[in-house]
Design a protein around this motif. Structure first.
Motif, PDB file in Angstrom:
ATOM      1  N   PRO A   7      12.132 -88.761 -83.203  1.00 23.44           N
ATOM      2  CA  PRO A   7      12.449 -90.326 -82.629  1.00 23.44           C
ATOM      3  C   PRO A   7      10.533 -90.613 -84.004  1.00 23.44           C
ATOM      4  N   GLY A   8      10.987 -92.285 -83.353  1.00 20.83           N
ATOM      5  CA  GLY A   8      10.069 -93.027 -84.514  1.00 20.83           C
ATOM      6  C   GLY A   8       8.999 -92.734 -83.373  1.00 20.83           C
ATOM      7  N   GLN A   9       7.870 -93.415 -83.885  1.00 24.09           N
ATOM      8  CA  GLN A   9       5.746 -93.822 -83.754  1.00 24.09           C
ATOM      9  C   GLN A   9       5.402 -94.876 -83.264  1.00 24.09           C
ATOM     10  N   PRO A  10       6.118 -95.810 -82.850  1.00 23.44           N
ATOM     11  CA  PRO A  10       5.225 -96.747 -83.255  1.00 23.44           C
ATOM     12  C   PRO A  10       4.278 -97.128 -83.679  1.00 23.44           C
ATOM     13  N   ALA A  11       3.634 -98.167 -84.369  1.00 23.93           N
ATOM     14  CA  ALA A  11       2.511 -97.990 -84.659  1.00 23.93           C
ATOM     15  C   ALA A  11       2.232 -99.365 -84.951  1.00 23.93           C
ATOM     16  N   PHE A  12       1.549-100.079 -84.014  1.00 22.46           N
ATOM     17  CA  PHE A  12       1.014-102.182 -84.122  1.00 22.46           C
ATOM     18  C   PHE A  12       0.161-102.161 -83.456  1.00 22.46           C
ATOM     19  N   PHE A  13      -0.225-103.400 -84.274  1.00 16.74           N
ATOM     20  CA  PHE A  13      -1.694-103.813 -82.904  1.00 16.74           C
ATOM     21  C   PHE A  13      -1.309-104.518 -81.653  1.00 16.74           C
ATOM     22  N   PRO A  14      -2.113-104.728 -80.827  1.00 12.71           N
ATOM     23  CA  PRO A  14      -1.085-105.109 -79.466  1.00 12.71           C
ATOM     24  C   PRO A  14      -0.557-106.737 -79.593  1.00 12.71           C
TER      25      PRO A  14
ATOM     26  N   ILE B 239      -4.000 -93.351 -77.213  1.00 17.77           N
ATOM     27  CA  ILE B 239      -4.052 -94.241 -78.206  1.00 17.77           C
ATOM     28  C   ILE B 239      -2.608 -94.862 -78.111  1.00 17.77           C
ATOM     29  N   THR B 240      -2.855 -95.707 -77.691  1.00 17.53           N
ATOM     30  CA  THR B 240      -1.494 -96.733 -77.116  1.00 17.53           C
ATOM     31  C   THR B 240      -1.245 -97.384 -78.462  1.00 17.53           C
ATOM     32  N   HIS B 241      -2.280 -97.939 -79.343  1.00 18.64           N
ATOM     33  CA  HIS B 241      -1.726 -99.192 -79.764  1.00 18.64           C
ATOM     34  C   HIS B 241      -3.493 -98.947 -80.859  1.00 18.64           C
ATOM     35  N   PRO B 242      -3.600 -98.852 -82.620  1.00 17.38           N
ATOM     36  CA  PRO B 242      -4.667 -99.019 -83.127  1.00 17.38           C
ATOM     37  C   PRO B 242      -5.091 -99.927 -83.598  1.00 17.38           C
ATOM     38  N   GLN B 243      -6.207-100.040 -83.943  1.00 17.09           N
ATOM     39  CA  GLN B 243      -7.019-101.273 -83.833  1.00 17.09           C
ATOM     40  C   GLN B 243      -6.826-101.161 -85.975  1.00 17.09           C
ATOM     41  N   GLN B 244      -7.360-102.490 -85.829  1.00 21.19           N
ATOM     42  CA  GLN B 244      -7.737-102.838 -87.414  1.00 21.19           C
ATOM     43  C   GLN B 244      -9.002-101.793 -87.758  1.00 21.19           C
ATOM     44  N   GLY B 245      -8.761-101.547 -88.776  1.00 21.54           N
ATOM     45  CA  GLY B 245     -10.100-100.338 -90.134  1.00 21.54           C
ATOM     46  C   GLY B 245      -9.914 -98.898 -89.318  1.00 21.54           C
ATOM     47  N   GLN B 246      -9.419 -99.165 -88.526  1.00 22.75           N
ATOM     48  CA  GLN B 246      -9.155 -97.291 -87.448  1.00 22.75           C
ATOM     49  C   GLN B 246      -8.603 -96.719 -88.312  1.00 22.75           C
ATOM     50  N   ARG B 247      -9.565 -95.417 -87.688  1.00 22.43           N
ATOM     51  CA  ARG B 247      -8.516 -94.150 -88.809  1.00 22.43           C
ATOM     52  C   ARG B 247      -7.713 -93.684 -87.326  1.00 22.43           C
TER      53      ARG B 247
ATOM     54  N   THR C 262      -2.667-104.626 -90.989  1.00 19.23           N
ATOM     55  CA  THR C 262      -1.650-104.812 -90.898  1.00 19.23           C
ATOM     56  C   THR C 262       0.337-104.073 -91.908  1.00 19.23           C
ATOM     57  N   GLN C 263      -0.742-104.173 -92.789  1.00 21.39           N
ATOM     58  CA  GLN C 263       0.630-103.366 -93.833  1.00 21.39           C
ATOM     59  C   GLN C 263       0.838-102.244 -93.167  1.00 21.39           C
ATOM     60  N   ASP C 264       0.157-101.471 -92.551  1.00 22.74           N
ATOM     61  CA  ASP C 264       0.903 -99.857 -92.235  1.00 22.74           C
ATOM     62  C   ASP C 264       1.467-100.265 -91.068  1.00 22.74           C
ATOM     63  N   GLU C 265       1.740-101.358 -90.738  1.00 22.79           N
ATOM     64  CA  GLU C 265       2.608-101.333 -89.184  1.00 22.79           C
ATOM     65  C   GLU C 265       3.835-100.796 -89.315  1.00 22.79           C
ATOM     66  N   GLY C 266       4.605-100.480 -88.523  1.00 23.76           N
ATOM     67  CA  GLY C 266       5.632 -99.845 -88.269  1.00 23.76           C
ATOM     68  C   GLY C 266       5.687 -98.813 -87.610  1.00 23.76           C
ATOM     69  N   ASN C 267       7.310 -97.753 -88.187  1.00 21.95           N
ATOM     70  CA  ASN C 267       7.141 -97.230 -86.776  1.00 21.95           C
ATOM     71  C   ASN C 267       7.429 -95.816 -88.176  1.00 21.95           C
TER      72      ASN C 267
END
Length: 162
Positions: free
Chosen positions: A131-138, A36-44, A111-116
């Protein structure tokens, strides 16, 4: 999901004072599925934190796009979880300990879960940060400032569980 002002102060000190990072121990926060490099909408989405040090538990924190820190959960060394407002469960998150891994699950990434996302541990009166793990939509990560030193102190405190 605001963080404690005391926790925010400690985080700021940890980021500007290199000695508090802990020279001998390493913590990592990453997606459990390394493909996984970017999460998808609704993904666990499952993240894991690993420490090579005996510990007293780990907290998961998210920094949003505006720099605000959000406490998510404290997982004790025995695997007990405490979410915001001293709740034992949360509607959007799951957390557990598996051996030396502390896992955080975002049940349905929105969307509200995006962040580091990062984890932190208090051991022998020292704070250790992953170190932070970025989690953003593409395409959204460029909107995010990676400087935690500009973190905003939320107006509603959550308990600092250390």
């Amino acid at each position: 999901m605001a963080g404690s002002p005391a926790l925010l102060l400690l985080l700021a000190l940890g980021l500007c004072c290199p000695g508090i990072w802990g020279q001998r121990y390493k913590m990592t926060a990453r997606f459990r599925d390394s493909s996984i490099t970017h999460p998808q909408q609704g993904q666990r989405l499952e993240l894991q934190c690993h420490s090579d040090k005996e510990d007293s538990g780990v907290s998961w924190v998210r920094q949003d796009k505006d720099g605000t820190l959000h406490f998510i959960v404290f997982i004790s060394s025995l695997g007990r979880t405490t979410f915001e407002r001293n709740e034992g469960t949360a509607t959007r998150f799951e957390a557990r300990k598996d051996n030396s891994f502390y896992r955080l699950v975002v049940k349905s990434f929105m969307t509200q879960d995006e962040g580091n996302y990062f984890c932190l541990m208090n051991s022998n009166q020292m704070l250790y940060f992953s170190p932070g793990q970025p989690a953003f939509f593409p395409g959204q990560q460029h909107l995010y400032s990676t400087l935690l030193s500009s973190a905003k102190i939320p107006s509603t405190p959550s308990p600092c569980l250390f």
